[in-house]
Scaffold this motif. Structure first.
Motif, mmCIF file in Angstrom:
data_model
loop_
_atom_site.group_PDB
_atom_site.id
_atom_site.type_symbol
_atom_site.label_atom_id
_atom_site.label_comp_id
_atom_site.label_asym_id
_atom_site.label_seq_id
_atom_site.Cartn_x
_atom_site.Cartn_y
_atom_site.Cartn_z
ATOM 1 N N ASP A 100 35.988 80.464 78.027
ATOM 2 C CA ASP A 100 36.365 79.153 77.510
ATOM 3 C C ASP A 100 35.848 79.032 76.079
ATOM 4 O OD1 ASP A 100 37.639 78.176 79.805
ATOM 5 O OD2 ASP A 100 35.721 77.649 80.709
ATOM 6 N N PRO A 101 36.532 78.254 75.251
ATOM 7 C CA PRO A 101 36.056 78.087 73.885
ATOM 8 C C PRO A 101 34.738 77.322 73.854
ATOM 9 C CG PRO A 101 37.890 76.616 74.315
ATOM 10 C CD PRO A 101 37.759 77.509 75.506
ATOM 11 N N HIS A 119 49.068 77.623 78.167
ATOM 12 C CA HIS A 119 49.105 78.183 79.530
ATOM 13 C C HIS A 119 47.695 78.179 80.111
ATOM 14 C CE1 HIS A 119 53.218 79.251 78.763
ATOM 15 N NE2 HIS A 119 52.856 79.888 77.666
ATOM 16 N N GLY A 120 47.163 77.002 80.316
ATOM 17 C CA GLY A 120 45.779 76.843 80.739
ATOM 18 C C GLY A 120 45.407 77.556 82.017
ATOM 19 N N ARG A 121 46.179 77.363 83.085
ATOM 20 C CA ARG A 121 45.815 77.957 84.376
ATOM 21 C C ARG A 121 45.953 79.475 84.378
ATOM 22 N NH1 ARG A 121 44.641 74.078 88.061
ATOM 23 N NH2 ARG A 121 45.493 72.030 87.598
ATOM 24 N N GLN A 171 33.029 69.881 76.216
ATOM 25 C CA GLN A 171 33.292 71.276 76.585
ATOM 26 C C GLN A 171 34.718 71.355 77.106
ATOM 27 O OE1 GLN A 171 31.332 74.182 76.420
ATOM 28 N NE2 GLN A 171 33.308 75.077 76.882
ATOM 29 N N VAL A 172 35.483 72.310 76.615
ATOM 30 C CA VAL A 172 36.852 72.535 77.076
ATOM 31 C C VAL A 172 36.810 73.591 78.175
ATOM 32 C CG1 VAL A 172 39.164 73.297 76.429
ATOM 33 C CG2 VAL A 172 37.797 71.988 74.803
ATOM 34 N N GLU A 188 42.199 73.022 82.919
ATOM 35 C CA GLU A 188 42.973 72.119 82.061
ATOM 36 C C GLU A 188 42.263 70.788 81.885
ATOM 37 O OE1 GLU A 188 46.828 72.100 83.968
ATOM 38 O OE2 GLU A 188 47.429 73.877 82.848
ATOM 39 N N ARG A 189 40.965 70.870 81.528
ATOM 40 C CA ARG A 189 40.154 69.666 81.364
ATOM 41 C C ARG A 189 39.278 69.767 80.120
ATOM 42 N NH1 ARG A 189 41.012 67.043 85.967
ATOM 43 N NH2 ARG A 189 41.077 68.140 87.924
ATOM 44 N N VAL A 190 38.995 68.598 79.579
ATOM 45 C CA VAL A 190 37.993 68.468 78.530
ATOM 46 C C VAL A 190 36.905 67.574 79.099
ATOM 47 C CG1 VAL A 190 37.493 67.656 76.204
ATOM 48 C CG2 VAL A 190 39.699 68.731 76.681
#
Length: 60
Positions: free
Chosen positions: A26-27, A18-20, A42-43, A48-50
């Motif tokens: 952030d990790p 459930h990214g959004r 970087q995540v 919802e991006r790497v």
């Protein structure tokens, strides 16, 4: 490098379903060593991006 980056994206999708809706930090990103070099990523969960932030090519 491309296949390793694809694996990283699939892993992030599995961990952060459930990214959004993510609340919190952030990790921590990391380094991935690949043949011929490495890349730093970087995540960003809410987006919802790497992001690949650095590519190092050893060239030998």
């Amino acid at each position: 490098m491309e296949s390793t980056a694809d694996e990283l994206v699939r892993a992030a999708e599995a961990v952060h379903v459930h990214g959004r809706a993510h609340k919190g930090f952030d990790p921590k990103g990391g380094d991935v060593i690949v043949p011929g070099g490495m890349f730093t990523y970087q995540v960003v969960v809410r987006s919802e991006r790497v992001h690949v932030v650095q590519i190092t090519c050893l060239g030998f």
